[in-house]
Every structure is written in structure tokens, then in C-alpha cells.
Design an enzyme around this catalytic site. Structure first.
Site, PDB file in Angstrom:
ATOM      1  N   ASP A 109       0.741  -1.209  -0.134  1.00  0.00           N
ATOM      2  CA  ASP A 109       0.118   0.041  -0.128  1.00  0.00           C
ATOM      3  C   ASP A 109       0.700   1.235  -0.011  1.00  0.00           C
ATOM      4  OD1 ASP A 109      -1.397  -2.304   0.992  1.00  0.00           O
ATOM      5  OD2 ASP A 109      -2.601  -1.098   2.271  1.00  0.00           O
ATOM      6  N   GLU A 144      -6.609 -10.464  -4.267  1.00  0.00           N
ATOM      7  CA  GLU A 144      -6.216 -11.490  -3.473  1.00  0.00           C
ATOM      8  C   GLU A 144      -7.354 -12.643  -3.661  1.00  0.00           C
ATOM      9  OE1 GLU A 144      -5.134  -9.969   0.377  1.00  0.00           O
ATOM     10  OE2 GLU A 144      -4.117  -8.311  -0.673  1.00  0.00           O
TER      11      GLU A 144
END
Length: 801
Positions: A370, A496
Site C-alpha cells: 500500500d 487476493e
């Protein structure tokens, strides 16, 4: 319970909408943990959650030092080679925020007596949190308390509190207790994997000292062997008859002030705090460091600290501010996001920027990809020194990344998926270890920073080695198949819900960029390449791999599959999925998710943003619309990317909707877990959605380009940014864009593909209107909340971060 207007307390907005502050006009005990995160103060080294001064009630106590953690076992259901054996968890360190107050022996506690007025204000220009309380005790004594709290952006180790007590009507005896408290009791954790582990009494006392108005506590962790010190010193103003005492014990230091206040009198306590930690320095050295920091704070004084804070923030806003006309909530949210993004990294100084910053313990305080992909772009163009520090921390952990690559049988460096100190802490390897794209994300952040700053010293001493070692990873991870194309098999991309796939488009495109950047940078520094063992043959192999990189494309559908064969999978049955079964990861097995077309967060669409030059305009539009129908946004990272690409391909109103989601993630607590800390990447996304989305900003190769267009709900957008020593202001309306050079050298810019020079005089250029495209559809029930209606009237949709 409903108020007189019929709103329940849950529905009623917690904060008012104002351009430069976040104001809580009443105390909401049901949203206390959320407000503690929103009102957190930090400088990248030290973070204080916005707990009440008296310490109780609280949602989640929290005081954090960047990278100060405890080690804990990381059990596996079945052991296997390469699995991490231990994890790292950020811990709540010594709390210096506490100032308890007794009024004629009755403790100030908002759960008792009567609260006549309670207001807290986060001022984003002053960098302070101010609280106003007017309270009558059960014994009918009415007092007024005003406290102002700050974490210094100029003196890294320092925080300070100014605490004022005044009687309202009658004389009263007051006792104030200023404390340092270690090993606070924490609420029980939950089973949500996004929350943190709870460690009981992680600190062991090594020293406690009380002297005059100063108290110092030193502790070390049981397992990780880290040592920390916290100190407090006080300046006290009040009646001459005050009695002052200090005391200390292993886990508590206390200064007590007792006096009688008459109407018109005031007791003022200015509390200076200092924190330090080290894995190597001795106890006396750390003791002296904190004593020195306290001396510096006292010499500066309360007013001096406030002045320094304001000056620091004035300079930041001069190169970072964003103005929005037409959407007051977004105006507040983008400044709130910029403020907290700055706080997360301003004084980190070669430490990480965690996913929650220093606002809460969510994700155990770990940093992920991130930071490089969503947070550092904002800092690179607004506070570049902070971006450089975060990348320097990655460089410091490079030896551990090389060790991890060797353990996995690979060359170069394999940076950890989640970590605090550079060790891999992900126990679930398909989503963690296999997400090798983090290595390209880091290298991309290096290249972006160097392009934006032309910092040659950084490139030589830090950037080059990161680029070289990550390039080596890709060259060993991938292979040339019998047809000569370069494949990267068995990896996990940003999404994911698809794990261990072959040739993820995002990963391959970013790896290609990484390989080329490494080869080009190596040519600029041949002397450094000799030290790193890079020769012409190795650099040529990187170029060969990049030129032969396979990028899957589905001719039948006319879109890029997220990874090889992705578009052949069965589509997820969205119509049959109940609204309360999102996030899917908490309600379905990964096995089922991995074999279906369902997308947790922008993956291929992220490639459209970051690698946009690799797609035609038509490919961008088709890809975006295809993946809109599959993306459920079970990750808070997704909306900002969808906002940017939606704006680019012409879905301006949809982009505005997604901008609202990323911007208001924490102010509206959209996924009901702001209690664990703020979503720093989402807050950075407010800037990205406006500047990269509606401003159309793209940068690279020395070119700063803009393609601005506004949605109907925003009538004017203006933003400032820094690029190559120039500070530029861009103002956009529905008809035109005006570019202004605020300082620095003249600069070449691009407006919708048209090159122009920006010098002393502003340049105004027209914006051609384009026809709106038909709106794409999202999975049933997963549409973003429209910005054209009151967002408080909609049910929040739970998402993951």
C-alpha cells in the site's frame, strides 16, 4: 434510541463538514473508538490516539512508536519449508496523554454527572487537537476544561498538552493527576484477520525516576529486546497555594497538583512529553536522549511549539493543498487525507509507513505494498523528503530481502509482503509470499521519486541497489519458454481472490518496467554497478526479458485477462450472494474464490492506471467496463483506482462516486473498522482521485502531463504539487484549466496532449467537452454510493482493507 428529529445515534453524522477542521460537536460514546482514530496525532515517529484526557472511557487506548514491536510465535497448521516462524506486532507503549481531574473528590468522568458541552476539533492547519468540556459533577460542582494536544512535526521525539481548568460558578477544590502509564489493559481482540494480536503486559520495567516536575520510565520488550523511554515534564500556573508532588513506580509515573480555585481563577498545566527507543543503545543513553528532548521542548515553550507546528504545515499546504467547489464533504476529506498522510511519514526518518500509520494497531502495525503504490505517490509530489525516507527504510532492509530470496531459491531481493522490521510476517503464503509484485511496486516508487526530484545522490546510494536486486529477482523468478517469450508463473497479483496464477498482467507489466529501469539506471552509474557486480551481459538479460514479457490478451472478448486463463473461469454468482456475506473472504473458502471470476480489488484496472502507456484508449475503456462487473471492492484500496480510471475513460459521475468512497472511508467509517486505525492508503486516495483522476495528472520521463475534466457535482478543482524544483498550481473548471508557476524554474507541461511552457505568466487552456459513455454495471449490491444524494442516508457497505 432516537433524537427529537427521529435520527438514531448511529445514523447521525459524527463530525461536522468544514473545510479546514474535523469537529465532533458532541461526545458519542457509541463511536468513541472511531473518533480516537480520526483524532489521532502523529509525526511518523510517535503516534497518539485521540483518547480522552482522563483516559476513560475509551474505545482502544493507543500510543505507538514507529517500528517498536514485540515478537510472537506465528503458528502454522502444517509446517513447511520457507514459512515464517515468528510474527511482529506493534505494541501500545507508555501512555503520556493521561491527565485525570478530581473536583471536590469526584473524578471527571463523562459517564457520570452532567455533560453540558463537549466538543473536539482537529485543526489541520495548526496541527492540534482541542477539546472543550463543561461538566457538572454528581455533587453539583460545575467546571470548564479546555485541552489542546499536539505531536510536534519539528521536534521528532516531542508531544505536548496544554490543560486548563476553570470553575464556572463557585469555589472548588481540584486535584489534577498527570500520568505516564505502561502496560495498559486493552480490550479483547476479535477473529477478523484485519485486526491485531493482543499482547498482555509486553513491557518490562528497567528504570523509573521522579524529580521535581519530571518523571521518566524506561522499559524493554520481553522477546524482541527493544528498549524504550518515555518522559514528562510540566509547567504549572495557578493560585499560590498549589501543592505539587511527583512519584514513580515500575509502570506508573504521576505528578499531582492540588489547589482551590475561585471563580475567575484558572489552573493551567503544560505537559511536555518525549519518547525514544532503540534496539542497540544502552539504558543510560536512552535516558539521556529523552531528558534532552524534554529540555528542548521546555526551552521552546508551548507557544513556540505551536508556532513551529503552524510554520511546518503552512509550508506543506503551500505545495499540497487541494480546493474543491461543489462537494463540501470531499473538500474536507481530501485535506483530512493529506494531513494524515503527512503525519504518517513526516518524521519517520528511515522507518516504515504502516497501513494504519500510527493511529491504531490494525494489521498488527504492518506495512504492505500500500505504501509504495498509494501513499508515496502523494508524498512524492507534496512532501518528497518523507517519500525518500520511506524508500531509504526499504533500502536498509534490503539484506533481509536478499536473504528471503535466497531462502526461496531466487536471486536478488524478495521484499516481505507484510512486516515491521523487514522480516516476512505473512503466514498465508498464497496471498503473501507469492505476491511478488511488491518488489516492482517498490522499484516503481524509487523511479517515480527520482523522476520527480532529480535526486541523483538518492539514485546512486539507495535507488540503484533496490532496482538492481529487484531486477535480479524477476530474471530468476521468470523464464523464457520454448517459444522465447518471458513468463512469470505461480504468482499472486493485487487481487487476493486470485492466487498463484500464471502471468498476472499487472505483475508482468510492472516487472517489465522494473527490468528496464534497472538497466537504464545502471548505465548512468557504471562505477556503482562495478560494486554491485552488474555487467553489460546481466543488464542485457534484463532488457531481453522485458522485451519478451508475455502480456495475455483475450481476442474473443477483446480484453486483457487479469491473468492467463482468468476469463475462462466461471463467473461468481453475485445474484445469489447475500449482502451480509461480504467481504467474501470472511464467508467463503479461498478455494472457491480462486477458481471463479470475482475480483477483490482493482488489479488489471490498476495496471490501466500505473502502466497506462501500455494500453490503447479503446482497450482501457473495454477493460474497465469488463472488470467493473466483477469487482466487489472487498478492499478499501480499490475505489481510488477505480475513480482514477473511470475518470480517464469518461465515466466522470462514476469516478465521483468512487472518490466519495475512498475519501470518506474513515470519516464515515464505511467498513466499521476505523476503530483499529485509519486507512492511510484510502486517505491518500482522495488526493489521487482528484489530482490523477479529475486532474488527469501523469508523470514520468521528465514529463508532467494533465488531462483535466470535472464531473457535474464539482464546479471547480484547484491543486498544488511539486515537480523537479517547481511548485505548480492547476485550477480546473468545466470549460478550461489554468496553470500557474508559484515558484521554481520554468517548466514544460502537457494539457490533453498539447505541449506548452509555463513561466512567469499563468496559462489558460480550453477543455474540450466529450460525450458521456454508457455507465458500466457492478456486481449486484456492490455499486458505489452516488454522490448526488445524502451519503448518510445509505447503509454502509462493509469492505476490507
Amino acid at each position: 434510541m432516537t433524537d427529537p428529529e427521529g435520527q438514531t445515534s448511529v445514523d447521525r453524522p459524527v463530525f461536522t463538514v468544514e473545510p479546514w477542521c474535523v469537529r465532533e460537536p458532541e461526545l458519542r460514546l457509541d463511536r468513541l473508538a472511531q473518533s480516537e482514530s480520526v483524532f489521532a496525532l502523529s509525526n511518523g515517529h510517535l503516534g497518539l490516539r485521540g483518547n480522552l484526557d482522563e483516559g476513560e472511557p475509551h474505545g482502544l487506548p493507543g500510543t505507538y512508536l514507529n517500528s517498536f514491536y514485540e515478537q510472537r510465535p506465528l503458528p502454522q497448521a502444517e509446517t513447511a519449508y520457507g514459512y515464517p516462524e515468528s510474527g511482529q506486532t506493534v505494541i501500545n507503549v507508555t501512555n503520556g496523554k493521561v491527565i485525570r481531574l478530581l473536583v471536590d473528590d469526584e473524578p471527571l468522568d463523562v459517564r457520570y454527572g452532567r455533560v453540558h458541552h463537549h466538543e473536539r476539533i482537529l485543526d489541520m492547519r495548526a496541527g492540534t487537537l482541542t477539546r472543550h468540556v463543561e461538566w457538572t459533577s454528581p455533587a453539583d460542582q460545575r467546571i470548564r476544561v479546555t485541552s489542546t494536544r499536539m505531536v510536534s512535526l519539528t521536534q521528532r521525539a516531542v508531544a505536548a498538552i496544554c490543560y486548563d481548568v476553570e470553575p464556572v460558578h463557585q469555589s472548588m477544590r481540584v486535584v489534577a493527576q498527570s500520568e505516564l502509564v505502561a502496560n495498559e489493559a486493552l480490550p479483547d481482540g476479535d477473529k477478523d484477520p484485519r485486526a491485531s494480536a493482543i499482547l498482555d503486559h509486553p513491557l518490562i520495567s528497567e528504570e523509573h525516576v521522579a524529580n521535581g516536575t519530571k518523571v521518566l520510565l524506561l522499559h524493554r520488550t520481553r522477546q524482541s529486546g527493544l528498549r524504550m523511554a518515555a518522559g514528562m515534564s510540566h509547567h504549572i500556573e495557578g493560585p499560590e497555594s498549589m501543592a505539587v508532588e511527583t512519584e514513580s513506580s515500575p509502570d506508573v509515573g504521576r505528578l499531582t497538583v492540588a489547589t482551590r480555585l475561585e471563580p475567575g481563577q484558572r489552573l493551567r498545566i503544560i505537559k511536555y512529553l518525549a519518547y525514544g527507543w532503540s534496539s542497540q543503545r544502552s539504558r543510560p543513553a536512552l535516558h539521556d536522549q529523552v531528558v534532552g528532548a524534554l529540555a528542548g521542548a521546555r526551552q521552546t515553550g508551548w507557544e513556540g511549539l505551536l508556532a513551529e507546528q503552524r510554520h511546518f504545515l503552512d509550508d506543506f499546504w503551500c505545495g499540497a493543498d487541494v480546493e474543491v467547489d461543489g462537494d463540501a464533504e470531499i473538500q474536507q476529506a481530501v485535506r483530512f487525507g493529506l494531513f494524515h498522510t503527512l503525519q504518517a511519514g513526516a518524521r519517520a526518518e528511515r522507518r516504515m509507513i504502516p497501513a494504519k500509520g500510527l493511529t491504531g494497531p490494525g494489521y498488527d502495525g504492518h506495512t504492505f505494498w500500500d505504501t509504495e503504490t498509494f501513499v508515496l505517490p502523494v508524498l512524492t509530489y507534496t512532501a518528497p523528503d518523507a517519500a525518500a525516507d520511506a524508500l531509504a527504510w526499504r533500502h536498509m532492509t534490503l539484506p533481509l530481502a536478499c536473504e528471503r530470496a535466497a531462502q526461496l531459491g531466487l536471486a536478488g531481493a524478495a521484499f516481505p509482503w507484510r512486516t515491521i522490521r523487514g522480516h516476512e510476517c505473512s503466514g498465508y503464503w498464497p496471498a503473501g509470499t507469492a505476491a511478488f509484485h511488491i518488489n516492482a511496486d517498490i522499484s516503481d516508487a524509487v523511479a517515480r521519486y527520482v523522476d520527480a526530484t532529480q535526486d541523483e545522490r538518492f539514485e546512486r546510494e539507495i535507488g540503484l541497489e533496490i532496482l538492481v536486486q529487484t531486477a535480479r529477482l524477476w530474471r530468476s523468478l521468470g523464464h523464457h519458454d520454448v517459444g522465447g517469450v518471458f513468463r512469470i508463473d505461480g504468482v499472486t497479483g493485487p487481487d487476493e481472490y486470485s492466487a498463484v496464477v500464471d502471468n498476472n498482467v499487472y505483475t508482468n507489466l510492472m516487472a517489465r518496467r522494473n527490468l528496464l529501469e534497472a538497466a537504464e539506471t545502471a548505465m548512468r552509474h557504471p562505477d556503482m554497478c562495478d560494486r554491485l557486480g552488474v555487467d553489460a551481459e546481466e543488464a542485457a538479460s534484463w532488457r531481453d526479458a522485458a522485451s519478451a514479457m508475455v502480456i495475455p490478451y483475450d481476442e474473443r472478448l477483446g480484453v486483457h485477462p487479469q491473468s492467463e486463463n482468468f476469463t475462462n473461469h466461471a463467473r461468481w454468482d453475485f445474484a445469489a450472494t447475500k449482502p451480509d456475506h461480504y467481504p467474501l473472504l470472511l464467508n467463503f473458502p479461498y478455494f472457491d474464490l480462486y477458481r471463479k471470476q470475482v475480483v477483490k480489488q482493482a488489479d488489471l484496472v490498476l495496471a490501466l492506471h500505473l502502466c497506462g502507456e501500455q494500453f490503447t484508449d479503446e482497450q482501457k475503456a473495454r477493460n474497465f467496463e469488463y472488470y467493473e462487473s466483477l469487482t466487489v471492492r472487498d478492499s478499501s484500496l480499490s475505489a481510488q483506482t477505480q475513480a482514477v480510471v473511470a475518470a480517464e475513460v469518461g465515466h466522470l459521475e462514476l469516478a465521483h462516486d468512487y472518490l466519495g468512497e475512498t475519501s470518506l472511508m474513515d470519516l464515515h467509517d464505511l467498513n466499521r473498522n476505523t476503530r483499529d486505525g485509519l486507512h492511510v492508503a484510502s486517505m491518500a486516495g482522495a488526493w489521487s482521485g482528484l489530482v490523477a483522476g479529475f486532474g488527469g495528472m501523469r508523470a514520468g520521463g521528465g514529463r508532467l502531463r494533465f488531462a483535466p475534466r470535472l464531473p457535474g457535482g464539482i464546479s471547480r478543482l484547484a491543486f498544488r504539487m511539486r515537480y523537479r524544483g517547481s511548485r505548480v498550481r492547476v485550477e480546473v473548471t468545466g470549460e478550461s484549466a489554468t496553470y500557474e508557476l508559484l515558484d521554481g524554474p520554468a517548466i514544460t507541461l502537457w494539457h490533453h496532449g498539447e505541449e506548452f511552457e509555463l513561466g512567469d505568466e499563468p496559462v489558460e487552456l480550453p477543455i474540450e467537452q466529450v460525450a458521456a459513455r454508457p455507465a458500466p454495471t457492478q456486481p449486484a449490491g456492490r455499486e458505489p454510493a452516488p454522490r448526488r444524494i445524502d451519503p448518510h442516508s445509505r447503509e454502509p457497505r462493509p469492505v476490507d482493507s
